[in-house]
Design a protein around this motif. Sequence first.
Motif, PDB file in Angstrom:
ATOM      1  N   LYS A1380      32.247  24.165  29.731  1.00 49.81           N
ATOM      2  CA  LYS A1380      33.326  25.111  29.449  1.00 49.81           C
ATOM      3  C   LYS A1380      34.063  24.784  28.160  1.00 49.81           C
ATOM      4  CE  LYS A1380      34.200  26.314  34.250  1.00 49.81           C
ATOM      5  NZ  LYS A1380      35.210  26.343  35.345  1.00 49.81           N
ATOM      6  N   GLY A1381      33.705  23.751  27.482  1.00 48.74           N
ATOM      7  CA  GLY A1381      34.340  23.424  26.209  1.00 48.74           C
ATOM      8  C   GLY A1381      35.708  22.796  26.347  1.00 48.74           C
ATOM      9  N   GLU A1382      36.031  22.235  27.526  1.00 49.53           N
ATOM     10  CA  GLU A1382      37.330  21.601  27.700  1.00 49.53           C
ATOM     11  C   GLU A1382      37.233  20.146  27.292  1.00 49.53           C
ATOM     12  OE1 GLU A1382      38.387  22.234  31.690  1.00 49.53           O
ATOM     13  OE2 GLU A1382      38.566  24.410  31.504  1.00 49.53           O
ATOM     14  N   LYS A1383      38.389  19.555  27.110  1.00 46.53           N
ATOM     15  CA  LYS A1383      38.375  18.182  26.640  1.00 46.53           C
ATOM     16  C   LYS A1383      39.310  17.285  27.473  1.00 46.53           C
ATOM     17  CE  LYS A1383      41.975  19.019  23.194  1.00 46.53           C
ATOM     18  NZ  LYS A1383      42.931  18.184  23.860  1.00 46.53           N
ATOM     19  N   LYS A1384      39.387  17.601  28.774  1.00 43.91           N
ATOM     20  CA  LYS A1384      40.236  16.760  29.635  1.00 43.91           C
ATOM     21  C   LYS A1384      39.575  15.416  29.866  1.00 43.91           C
ATOM     22  CE  LYS A1384      42.225  20.732  32.007  1.00 43.91           C
ATOM     23  NZ  LYS A1384      42.390  21.392  33.290  1.00 43.91           N
ATOM     24  N   ARG A1385      40.370  14.420  29.855  1.00 40.50           N
ATOM     25  CA  ARG A1385      39.840  13.086  30.110  1.00 40.50           C
ATOM     26  C   ARG A1385      39.804  12.828  31.616  1.00 40.50           C
ATOM     27  NH1 ARG A1385      39.347   9.906  25.823  1.00 40.50           N
ATOM     28  NH2 ARG A1385      40.323  10.539  23.893  1.00 40.50           N
ATOM     29  N   SER A1386      38.849  12.003  32.001  1.00 44.54           N
ATOM     30  CA  SER A1386      38.731  11.659  33.424  1.00 44.54           C
ATOM     31  C   SER A1386      39.926  10.802  33.818  1.00 44.54           C
ATOM     32  CB  SER A1386      37.441  10.872  33.683  1.00 44.54           C
ATOM     33  OG  SER A1386      36.345  11.640  33.311  1.00 44.54           O
ATOM     34  N   PRO A1387      40.535  11.140  34.933  1.00 42.67           N
ATOM     35  CA  PRO A1387      41.697  10.330  35.361  1.00 42.67           C
ATOM     36  C   PRO A1387      41.255   8.937  35.771  1.00 42.67           C
ATOM     37  CG  PRO A1387      41.059  11.883  37.064  1.00 42.67           C
ATOM     38  CD  PRO A1387      40.205  12.189  35.880  1.00 42.67           C
ATOM     39  N   LYS A1388      42.188   8.060  35.662  1.00 38.60           N
ATOM     40  CA  LYS A1388      41.882   6.693  36.094  1.00 38.60           C
ATOM     41  C   LYS A1388      41.704   6.661  37.603  1.00 38.60           C
ATOM     42  CE  LYS A1388      43.721   3.300  32.924  1.00 38.60           C
ATOM     43  NZ  LYS A1388      44.678   2.211  32.762  1.00 38.60           N
ATOM     44  N   ARG A1389      40.682   6.012  37.928  1.00 41.18           N
ATOM     45  CA  ARG A1389      40.456   5.879  39.375  1.00 41.18           C
ATOM     46  C   ARG A1389      41.179   4.637  39.904  1.00 41.18           C
ATOM     47  NH1 ARG A1389      35.474   7.098  37.414  1.00 41.18           N
ATOM     48  NH2 ARG A1389      34.896   4.912  37.441  1.00 41.18           N
ATOM     49  N   LYS A1390      41.754   4.776  41.040  1.00 36.99           N
ATOM     50  CA  LYS A1390      42.466   3.648  41.671  1.00 36.99           C
ATOM     51  C   LYS A1390      41.580   3.028  42.732  1.00 36.99           C
ATOM     52  CE  LYS A1390      46.972   5.744  40.924  1.00 36.99           C
ATOM     53  NZ  LYS A1390      48.213   6.213  41.541  1.00 36.99           N
ATOM     54  N   GLU A1391      41.552   1.733  42.702  1.00 36.74           N
ATOM     55  CA  GLU A1391      40.742   1.001  43.679  1.00 36.74           C
ATOM     56  C   GLU A1391      41.540   0.796  44.978  1.00 36.74           C
ATOM     57  OE1 GLU A1391      39.552   0.518  39.699  1.00 36.74           O
ATOM     58  OE2 GLU A1391      41.402  -0.126  40.661  1.00 36.74           O
ATOM     59  N   LYS A1392      40.834   0.871  46.051  1.00 36.82           N
ATOM     60  CA  LYS A1392      41.469   0.666  47.371  1.00 36.82           C
ATOM     61  C   LYS A1392      41.051  -0.698  47.946  1.00 36.82           C
ATOM     62  CE  LYS A1392      41.683   5.558  48.539  1.00 36.82           C
ATOM     63  NZ  LYS A1392      41.315   6.596  49.507  1.00 36.82           N
ATOM     64  N   HIS A1577      28.323  22.585  18.639  1.00 35.72           N
ATOM     65  CA  HIS A1577      27.898  23.366  19.805  1.00 35.72           C
ATOM     66  C   HIS A1577      26.883  24.440  19.425  1.00 35.72           C
ATOM     67  CE1 HIS A1577      30.403  21.506  22.763  1.00 35.72           C
ATOM     68  NE2 HIS A1577      31.534  21.759  22.107  1.00 35.72           N
ATOM     69  N   LEU A1578      27.077  25.071  18.243  1.00 32.34           N
ATOM     70  CA  LEU A1578      26.134  26.119  17.836  1.00 32.34           C
ATOM     71  C   LEU A1578      24.752  25.555  17.575  1.00 32.34           C
ATOM     72  CD1 LEU A1578      28.391  28.245  15.454  1.00 32.34           C
ATOM     73  CD2 LEU A1578      27.581  28.869  17.722  1.00 32.34           C
ATOM     74  N   GLN A1579      24.693  24.315  17.086  1.00 31.98           N
ATOM     75  CA  GLN A1579      23.397  23.695  16.835  1.00 31.98           C
ATOM     76  C   GLN A1579      22.620  23.492  18.133  1.00 31.98           C
ATOM     77  OE1 GLN A1579      23.675  19.918  14.932  1.00 31.98           O
ATOM     78  NE2 GLN A1579      21.595  19.952  14.158  1.00 31.98           N
ATOM     79  N   ALA A1580      23.364  23.290  19.199  1.00 34.60           N
ATOM     80  CA  ALA A1580      22.728  23.149  20.518  1.00 34.60           C
ATOM     81  C   ALA A1580      22.655  24.495  21.239  1.00 34.60           C
ATOM     82  CB  ALA A1580      23.515  22.150  21.364  1.00 34.60           C
ATOM     83  N   THR A1581      22.886  25.611  20.463  1.00 31.07           N
ATOM     84  CA  THR A1581      22.830  26.990  21.003  1.00 31.07           C
ATOM     85  C   THR A1581      23.771  27.153  22.183  1.00 31.07           C
ATOM     86  OG1 THR A1581      20.980  26.540  22.495  1.00 31.07           O
ATOM     87  CG2 THR A1581      20.439  27.241  20.240  1.00 31.07           C
ATOM     88  N   GLU A1582      24.911  26.460  22.168  1.00 26.63           N
ATOM     89  CA  GLU A1582      25.910  26.633  23.214  1.00 26.63           C
ATOM     90  C   GLU A1582      27.020  27.517  22.650  1.00 26.63           C
ATOM     91  OE1 GLU A1582      26.878  22.565  23.956  1.00 26.63           O
ATOM     92  OE2 GLU A1582      25.309  22.308  25.454  1.00 26.63           O
ATOM     93  N   ILE A1583      26.758  28.841  22.660  1.00 25.20           N
ATOM     94  CA  ILE A1583      27.656  29.796  22.011  1.00 25.20           C
ATOM     95  C   ILE A1583      29.014  29.849  22.718  1.00 25.20           C
ATOM     96  CG2 ILE A1583      27.863  32.172  21.204  1.00 25.20           C
ATOM     97  CD1 ILE A1583      25.570  30.656  19.972  1.00 25.20           C
ATOM     98  N   ASP A1584      28.980  29.833  24.044  1.00 26.90           N
ATOM     99  CA  ASP A1584      30.240  29.927  24.794  1.00 26.90           C
ATOM    100  C   ASP A1584      31.160  28.745  24.494  1.00 26.90           C
ATOM    101  OD1 ASP A1584      29.370  32.253  25.876  1.00 26.90           O
ATOM    102  OD2 ASP A1584      28.526  31.341  27.685  1.00 26.90           O
ATOM    103  N   LYS A1585      30.565  27.557  24.427  1.00 23.16           N
ATOM    104  CA  LYS A1585      31.375  26.384  24.105  1.00 23.16           C
ATOM    105  C   LYS A1585      31.960  26.483  22.706  1.00 23.16           C
ATOM    106  CE  LYS A1585      29.148  23.023  27.196  1.00 23.16           C
ATOM    107  NZ  LYS A1585      28.476  21.723  27.282  1.00 23.16           N
ATOM    108  N   ALA A1590      36.746  27.528  19.358  1.00 22.66           N
ATOM    109  CA  ALA A1590      37.432  28.384  18.380  1.00 22.66           C
ATOM    110  C   ALA A1590      38.771  28.867  18.925  1.00 22.66           C
ATOM    111  CB  ALA A1590      36.543  29.568  18.034  1.00 22.66           C
ATOM    112  N   GLU A1591      38.788  29.240  20.204  1.00 23.57           N
ATOM    113  CA  GLU A1591      40.049  29.659  20.809  1.00 23.57           C
ATOM    114  C   GLU A1591      41.066  28.522  20.778  1.00 23.57           C
ATOM    115  OE1 GLU A1591      40.834  32.600  21.764  1.00 23.57           O
ATOM    116  OE2 GLU A1591      38.890  33.543  21.445  1.00 23.57           O
ATOM    117  N   ARG A1592      40.619  27.326  21.100  1.00 20.35           N
ATOM    118  CA  ARG A1592      41.520  26.172  21.039  1.00 20.35           C
ATOM    119  C   ARG A1592      42.033  25.950  19.618  1.00 20.35           C
ATOM    120  NH1 ARG A1592      38.164  21.348  23.068  1.00 20.35           N
ATOM    121  NH2 ARG A1592      40.002  20.243  22.294  1.00 20.35           N
ATOM    122  N   ALA A1593      41.128  26.161  18.638  1.00 18.00           N
ATOM    123  CA  ALA A1593      41.532  25.961  17.241  1.00 18.00           C
ATOM    124  C   ALA A1593      42.633  26.928  16.853  1.00 18.00           C
ATOM    125  CB  ALA A1593      40.313  26.132  16.329  1.00 18.00           C
TER     126      ALA A1593
END
Length: 1809
Positions: A1380-1392, A1577-1585, A1590-1593
């Motif tokens: 989806k072209g998002e750039k959220k980072r993975s949250p830190k996982r907490k150990e139990k 992304h275009l080089q990998a033919t991922e047009i939607d990404k 571009a929207e983020r830009a």
Amino acid sequence: MAALEENFPRGGTRKIHKSEKSYQQLVEHDNLFDISNEEESTKRKKNQKGPAKTKKLKIEKREGGKSVKEKLEILSVESLCEGMRILGCVKEVNELELVISLPNGLQGFVQVTEICDAYTKKLNEQVAQEEPLKDLLRLPELFSPGMLVRCVVSSVSITERGKKSVKLSLNPKNVNRVLSAEALKPGMLLTGTVSSLEDHGYLVDIGVVGTRAFLPLQKAQEYIRQKNKGAKLKVGQYLNCIIEEVKSSGGVASLSIEQSAISTAIATQEQNWSLNNLLPGLVVKAQVQKVTQFGLTLNFLTFFTGLVDFMHLDSKKVGTYFSNQAVRACILCVHPRTRAVRLSLRPIFLQPGRPLTQLSCQHLGAVMKDVPVQGFFNKAGATFKLKDGALAYARLSHLSDSKNAFRPETFKPGNMHKCRITDYSPMDGLALLSLRTSVIEAQYLRYHDIKTGAVVKGTVLTMRPFGMLVKVGEQVRGLVPATHLADILMKNPEKKYQVGAEVKCRVLLCDPEAKQLIMTLKKTLVTSKLPVITCYEDAKPGLQTHGVIHRAKDYGCIVRFYNDVQGLVPKHELGAQCIPDPEKAFYAGQVVKVAVLNCEPAKERMLLSFKLLSDPEPKNERVGCGQKKRKDVGVGQAGLLPVAEQVFVFLFPEQLVDVKVLEKTKDGLQVAVLPHNIPAFLPTPHLSDHVANGPLVHRWLQAVEAGQDPKSFSEIQPGMLLVGFVKSIKDYGVFVQFPSGLSGLAPKAIMSDKFVTNPSDHFVEGQTVVAKVTNVDEEKQRMLLSLRLSDCRLGGPASGSLLLLSQCLEELQGVRSLMSSRDSVLVQALAEMTPGMVLNLVVQEVSEDGSVVFTGAPVRDLVLRASRYHRAGQEVESGQKKKAVILYVDMLGLEVHVSLRKELVNRKAWKLKKGSVHQATVQHLEESFAVASVGETGHLVAFSLASHLNDTFRFDSEKLQVGQSVCLVLKTAEPGVTGLLLAVEGPAARRVLRQPCKDSEMGDEGEGADPALAAGPRKKHGLAIGDVVTGTVKSVKPTHVVVTLEDGVMGCVHASHVLDEVPEGAAPTATLKVGKTVTARVIGGRDVKTFNELEKDGHTVLNTYSASPVEKIQQYRAGQTVTCFLKKYNVVKKWLEVEIAPDIRGRIPLLLTSLSFKVLKHPDKKFQIGQALRATVVGPDSSKPFLCLSLIGPHKLKKGEVAMGRVVKVAPSEGLTVAFPFGRTGTVSVFHVSDSYSERPLQDFSPQKVVRTNPETKSKVEDPEINSILDIKEGQLLRGFVRSVEPSGVLLGLGPSVEGLARFSHVSQCSLPKKGLYSKYLPEGRLLTARVLRLDPSKNLVELSFLPGDTGKPDVMSVSPELLVQKQEEDVEVKERDRKGEKKRSPKRKEKKNQKGQEEGELPSKEQVRAKRPGKRERLGSEGAQESANKRRKKAGPPEEEDSGVEVYYREGAEEEAAEAEVLPTGTLTKPAEVPRLRLSSGFFWDVGLDTLTPALPPRGENSDSEEDEKPPHATQQKKSKKERELEKQKAEKELSRIEEALRDPGRQPESADDFDRLVLSSPSSSILWLQYMAFHLQATEIDKARAVAERALRTISFRGAREAERVGGAAESLSKVFERAVQYNEPLKVFLHLADIYAKSEKFQEAGELYNRMLKRFRQEKSVWIKYGAFLLRRGQAGASHRVLQRALECLPAKEHMDVITKFAQLEFQLGDAERARAIFENMLSTYPKRTDVWSVYIDMTIKHGSQKEVRDIFERVIHLNLAPKKMKFFFKRYLDYEKQHGSEKDVRAVKAKALEYVEARSSVLED
């Protein structure tokens, strides 16, 4: 500073000595030092105690410093301004405007709507009701020449022709606007116009607001009786009025127009006149203040001062004026800004109301020589003294032909000049002169110079429905009526007469008073030599002349001549026989020749006749086989031919007519002359200018009679094939006429199967064609035709070609038989000669073009010639005997073409078969056929060049040339009487050109022709192949050298022909320098590029053009080594373009240039243009004209060969797809990627990455290659990748085609309750170590064990399944976010922590991205690994210091075991260079310190998990000492520092989405970075990404405007949406301006204009928008629109912005528009605001850049004489001095310094006083 003090000495520090003061009196001071009257009076008061003599000296000194000449400059157009009130004289009165003479030779115009409001209202009523009003007078009835009128300047504009036009207004509300009702006093002399008629008088419009002016009837009686001839005054009539009484504080004024009171009216001080309301035309009493040679200075009305120039002095009193003399003067004009008043002392102006009597001079138009100059005025012009003593004046623009040619020094008083009187100025009483050469030499200066009947030349101005306007002279224009544009009425005259074209006309009527000039373009009248009739007195009986039929009536014809003289041709004089209906026989506009029978000038009657007196008596005679009688026309005379015994039409000798065929006879054709169907006979020899073509046309016309010959449109159907001839050719198509008289149009689109640029290139008028009807419109009598061969061909091209050839040769043979019957021996000898005859000849001479002329024929005068080609390179001398064969006999030029070529002279006597196919060489070319020789035998063959009547056009590439090879099919086996075999041409593709054709495939990569070769006209030369020539090197290029030969012919030496042996890497062309003389040998020629191919002397002669490039390429074999020369590197196609020879090119794919990644990454550093390379031929491409080459040896994809490839696809868990040159692909298994398996073997590979297959390394092979079950032994320890989990166990891939099975009992020591849980622990692609338990080759079975006891590795089930599932789900989420072209980072996982006290292992979170060390069996080597291997190897620590995986601790029961676990695969592949996040290297413990943390490292080239480097399991359980823990802690800190440095490296290129996310977080406003992210992304033919990025830009970037929007959207329809969003989020004005710039740069001018109009509505208060729009219009050449934009800007913007906007527009005019207009804008501003130093500074800057030095110095002279503050004056003096130091001489610098010193001294004297 010292220099500055020297140039600008400070004033006021010392007193000037008396001797210095006396010296200063002699120096002429400029206006800068003028002192006002107020200053004088003040100084008089201060110095009253001093002696009178001292005061007088000071006054004289100041007055002497004044530039009287400049003050008394006469008026010019530039000095006029809007609102200026001025006195004028009516010079001409036209229907819609008045021409007004102004003082000092100026002229203005008054429109009919500028008389008064009441008259304009009447005009509107007349227009509305579309009929004239009874009480509305025309302008000629209201005004008469000589009337004095008060005017106001309404505008000064520039016409389309670049001349300045002064628009005036007589409207009283404009003229008297300066008056108010309270200012009206009795006795005032005003002007007004009659606005309405009342019972007791007239209401007069005097233009004063709030005042009602009334003229009583008794006060107007005298004027009506004397001036108006007793008629009542009408609305709009112009009056001079005196106010007799003022009532109600100016509300009502009573007027009088009695002449006695008006002529004596004088403006007095009691009337309270001021400079604001002073009106021109007022007579005042004045006193002479000063007398100069240029005029007078007067004091009037006590307080006012005015000027009288030399033109307006009383001619009788010139030289007698003295100071304090009392005079009467008339006010001429008042400047509204400077309040300068100009007056006149001429007596004619001192009696108001009297008109001027002298309106012209007797010598108007005369050219005079040696006229002396009387005086010169810088800004206006010069005065001259005529021979009769009268004064004349020439404007500045008429003193020279152009501004550049103007020399002021030639107009010193007394200098003689040649001039011409062009006009007369009634206001000045002076003749106006012109010194222009064009005016002096002009044939027609005014309408009076043109005589009726004269032939004149003119220029077409414009085309109107009523006719054409023609410019005859500078001020003379004429009209050619529509009926006189040609001898016949033209439907589309604009196609024949273009604007600006020169035409030759004859004057029909010239009325100088009305300025009316009527002319004709009828060719018969223009070229007529007969006398003309301009008046009835010229018509003498018996006179013959040409006239034009004006009307045809039943009683006869009215014929009109010149000056509207006309006469009647009675019905009985229309012809020899009675014509009952003249209206059908003649038409208006027809040119006829008539004879005068009788003329009565007094009654203006004339009788004419069409029966010319010199006609012979007609004789009856039968013509041909026709049965009708008709009249013969005498040779050279005009006559009559009867049509159906009723209608008579004139036919003149040499007149071209259209005919239709009625009947065909043996000797010719019976035709009818159109349009009146006059019978006539057309003999067969007259069917064509060439006798041979007459029978051809006759025969084809036979087909019309026998075939389809429709007589009307009703018989024509679409699809019919008709034979006709080309009647006319237009740009849009060809008109074809058929024998029946019908005609149709063949449009350009269906005229030919080939692309038609110009129809005249395809067809000629009169050509016979076959047409196919495509559309018929019976109502409009129109039809559309097709002339395409595909539509009109009946048979095959071979049959048509043979038919045309046979007919052509038969006609030639017929001509030959006619020639043989002649008496001439020469002609008979020519008739006996046929092609193929061998003659013994003697060389007579060798021509300059290389051809040879022979003698020895039976006839002495017979010319036999062999061209240079047919000389065949033989050395011949005069008198030498040669054998030659005849090629063609030219019976028109009486010349025989022969050949010396041996293959023709010694032809073989073989018998050829009919229908056989042969390769032949073209030996001779004629217009319709060619002569060729069969290659095997030398027989001469003729073949037609056309295959159809419509087949007449050839592109240059299709045209045959002598020496070209063609494929022919023989149609006859024996030569006939013509001596030639007949053949038809085979496929055109079999042609072999003598010069190489540029193949379309090479169009993209081939560069244009060398400019040195293309420049200049083509020169003919006589060079032949093998000639040794000498030339000079003109230019040196990387692959060729251009040489100029001695005769001016251009030649080209290819790099392969410069040196005998070319070392590899050398550039042969670098050995030659420009200007060097070289000797070369001609080896071929290229006519297309107009140069010869030359070869350095010493080589053998090679005919490089004997075969096509494709055939030459076929000569090369695979594996052959060649020397080639680099032409360029094609970045897009990724190959090197090289040249082996001038016409042989090759390509080297980038992957075949080197085995080094460094070279492949930067090929431009390794290979230089023009460099010689040794390449191996891979193989010719049969479909394309180039060779495929390699620089790394033969390219053979065989087993064991090392090859370079490019990754095109990465398949997880399977392998790679690699592309090789020439479209071949291969697959690499995951087992063959490296000798050492890794958890993620494909992570270092991405699409488009260059790899090397089968690289040779010396590294240790850790994982052996297993291709079959035979490569495995029992007990062997192997590693492999999990394929799947089956019901029977786990399948482990050991090789590309070998799998092993580990049953569940041998998988782990832990047993899972469900078999499905195994797939969670053992995902596909996980790397495991297994031991072979059992082999069964027969069943292809390999049984494996994963147990720790067998492998020595930790248990594969040592990881918590819940955490493993969590890891897999997280990987799925990461993959989804990437999609989806998002750039959220993975949250830190907490150990139990386990509450029961058991410690469970944590999910291994460390991802090691390490490339394996290449081994002996490694299949692929990546460019990234090779480039950075050494660096990484240095940075990496020893193997035992690296962590090989994730350590997992777990307990079973009371016994504690520890084992080292491997990293579990995450199920998803990361990008090749993804930067790892910080991970924990062991399970989580509260008491664990920093020593247990091992960070993830960037990709490294070392393998750290080899078996020999692994520690035993019990080693990790040993308790570490404090020192060891401290060392490990330091090492961990060093590793963290190293990772941070790697991430901070600015040169590190992003290679994954995470890298780009990290970069855009740090630089969110970098549009380049966002674009690179999208490109990733275009080089990998991922047009939607890409779109999501571009929207983020757009949301993130602060402002980048519409350009990013257009790049992002990629489509025009999305631009508007993105633009609207950009306007919402950013500053709207910047977005608008940015998009407008983008539109302008991309040449979308319409969209840019629409956008600017939107901006003007939305941002009308922003001056930058107006300035940008003005610049946009000026760049497009729309100066008028830019001027209108400036006016609109001044209306919309606040007043404080006006000066800035006007200045900016003036600068734009200087840079992009008209410099003259820019100067006018600056001058206008400075006349209003003379002390705006910023405007002066900009004006100076612009003039320095775009003007001449004289103009710059003039501006500096003006500005240094301004009365400004000393600080500002110092600034301008310094600029003036700097300019002269840079551009002037020492004398100029000294002059500036002297002026600066004068200024300082003058300021000092002022301070002293």
